[in-house]
Enzyme design. Sequence first.
Site, PDB file in Angstrom:
ATOM      1  N   CYS A  94       0.803  -1.240   0.000  1.00 46.62           N
ATOM      2  CA  CYS A  94       0.000   0.000   0.000  1.00 46.62           C
ATOM      3  C   CYS A  94       0.826   1.275   0.000  1.00 46.62           C
ATOM      4  O   CYS A  94       0.796   2.058  -0.945  1.00 46.62           O
ATOM      5  CB  CYS A  94      -0.935   0.071   1.201  1.00 46.62           C
ATOM      6  SG  CYS A  94      -1.808  -1.435   1.593  1.00 46.62           S
ATOM      7  N   ASP A 122      -3.681  -0.058  -6.030  1.00 46.38           N
ATOM      8  CA  ASP A 122      -2.287   0.142  -5.642  1.00 46.38           C
ATOM      9  C   ASP A 122      -1.445  -1.127  -5.727  1.00 46.38           C
ATOM     10  O   ASP A 122      -0.237  -1.070  -5.883  1.00 46.38           O
ATOM     11  CB  ASP A 122      -2.159   0.802  -4.255  1.00 46.38           C
ATOM     12  CG  ASP A 122      -2.970   0.086  -3.188  1.00 46.38           C
ATOM     13  OD1 ASP A 122      -3.607  -0.928  -3.495  1.00 46.38           O
ATOM     14  OD2 ASP A 122      -2.969   0.550  -2.036  1.00 46.38           O
ATOM     15  N   ASN A 123      -2.061  -2.284  -5.598  1.00 47.98           N
ATOM     16  CA  ASN A 123      -1.296  -3.535  -5.781  1.00 47.98           C
ATOM     17  C   ASN A 123      -2.249  -4.675  -6.099  1.00 47.98           C
ATOM     18  O   ASN A 123      -3.466  -4.513  -6.022  1.00 47.98           O
ATOM     19  CB  ASN A 123      -0.436  -3.872  -4.561  1.00 47.98           C
ATOM     20  CG  ASN A 123      -1.121  -3.653  -3.243  1.00 47.98           C
ATOM     21  OD1 ASN A 123      -0.770  -2.745  -2.489  1.00 47.98           O
ATOM     22  ND2 ASN A 123      -2.123  -4.467  -2.970  1.00 47.98           N
TER      23      ASN A 123
END
Length: 455
Positions: free
Chosen positions: A11, A245-246
């Site tokens: 994050c 974000d991922n």
Amino acid sequence: SSVQFTVTPLCCPSRSSILTGWYPHNHGVRNNSLPGNCSSPLWQKGPEANAFPVYLNKHKYQTFFAGKYLNQYGKKEAGDVGHVPPGWDQWFALVGNSQYYNYTLSANGKEEKHGDSYETDYLTDLITNRSLRFLDDRSPQHPFFLMLCPPAPHSPWTAAPQYQKEFVDVKAPRDGSFDKPGKDKHWLLRQPVNPMPNSSITYLDNAYRKRWQTLLSVDDMVEMLVKKLESIKELNNTYIFYTSDNGYHTGQFSLPIDKRQLYEFDIRIPLMVRGPGIKPNQTLQVTAMLHIDLAPTILDISGINVSSVNVDGQSFLSQMAPSLRNGTTRPFFLVEYSGEGNPTTDPACPRLGPGLSQCFPDCVCEDAYNNTYACVRTLNSKHNLQYCEFADTESFVEVYNLTSDPHQLENILKKVDPSVLQVMNQRLIKLQSCVGDSCRDGGVTDHRRKKTMII
Ligand SMILES: *[C@@H]1O[C@H](CO)[C@@H](O)[C@H](O)[C@H]1NC(C)=O
Ligand SMILES: *[C@@H]1O[C@H](CO)[C@@H](O)[C@H](O)[C@H]1NC(C)=O
Ligand SMILES: *[C@@H]1O[C@H](CO)[C@@H](O)[C@H](O)[C@H]1NC(C)=O
Ligand SMILES: *[C@@H]1O[C@H](CO)[C@@H](O)[C@H](O)[C@H]1NC(C)=O
Ligand SMILES: *[C@@H]1O[C@H](CO)[C@@H](O)[C@H](O)[C@H]1NC(C)=O
Ligand SMILES: *[C@@H]1O[C@H](CO)[C@@H](O)[C@H](O)[C@H]1NC(C)=O
Ligand SMILES: *[C@@H]1O[C@H](CO)[C@@H](O)[C@H](O)[C@H]1NC(C)=O
């Protein structure tokens, strides 16, 4: 839609890369804690003051932020809720990490506490409502930029009441590397129990289902925003980016749930973009857009000369909308990650030593101090090769040919020509210290030499 990668699958470092257009080795945010620079005073003084909203705001954009910012944001040691990062006209940021209820916001620098009533507090809906209000209240003379960051589908996976019975039969996909042993991989991938116990499978299926449920409120957000843009007659003049974000894994290589690994399931992320010059329904197959490209792409769209801005990434407008810009793609890129650990042994898992973290369910750990790695990736029409080095006691190396082995089932380290390994190792070393230009041409430019020549 396009193939997009995070440059670091966690994050706070990843969000810091989105905001600055810099690799982690340049913004210095290494993990989700204050000592790892997450929303730290040093971050605020340096990288945050150069983040892309600052440029947009200077360029007369009306800017709006709502939702999760950085995991330590708003904490006392990070300047409290009074710290509103530069560049934002309207600011509704979550204090701390993902929540859906019972959270605190910084509402333009003032503390705003929320309880757990769906009607007034459900965070995804609150973000939607405030963004619609911002669009109604904006000044039509100036362009606008909104960044909406619902924590969904992050844990604790609290779906809106009307969606809690959806997807009852949905289970995590069982394909690819699901519950495959990671026997030729670094030590963290060799520790899960294989095959996974039923309790892990029940846990991850439940997580998968709940994640989908929380996303239904995000779907509502997208629908209402698009309708609002239509009604204010700005839809055909607005770019919309949808991303994360991922990545996330649910059972791959018998790791129950998390991110933080170098594999496709954690570093590949969705990216959907619509806007002027972008053909509907096209998928960019080969070129890889990185998180560090979002800032320069957005600045390019806004008419700011990207070459005047200090970023490691590059604008992708030429790839997305070839009728608007010319451009080339980078030859290879870097993914870098600093493992997180706990100094003490997890009391729930006494057989494990210290240095590990995220050891649940069933005491399978998803991270460790020495889950620290850097990878170089070659991705073009001819090659799709990943080369990774670990900073652990084994100096472990993993190599994958993603063309023949898209699920990374076989580490081909011992089969690859040593000269190829040497080239990849050299590229990796260069990229790990790249800045600006030298990040875009794969480290071919020696930025230090260039600098001394200028002096
Ligand atoms: C924290 O960030 C600052 C500024 O970017 C950097 O100088 C420092 O090395 C970073 N700390 C770590 C632990 O990376
Ligand atoms: C919110 O906090 C209240 C008071 O502590 C608690 O009773 C409630 O269960 C919490 N709600 C959620 C959704 O966590
Ligand atoms: C958002 O707005 C809708 C429509 O006005 C309302 O029903 C809902 O309660 C609001 N939710 C939040 C969390 O503000
Ligand atoms: C685990 O689940 C499988 C499939 O549902 C079942 O056949 C098996 O008996 C279960 N094992 C245990 C130990 O509960
Ligand atoms: C958007 O649509 C309006 C009305 O249909 C038109 O006048 C305008 O030129 C369009 N703008 C763009 C950027 O296509
Ligand atoms: C895009 O794809 C969707 C789903 O396949 C389809 O419904 C839609 O008509 C397509 N749009 C265009 C402009 O081709
Ligand atoms: C985060 O990074 C800092 C700086 O490298 C380090 O001191 C700290 O131990 C890390 N935190 C965790 C939880 O690993």
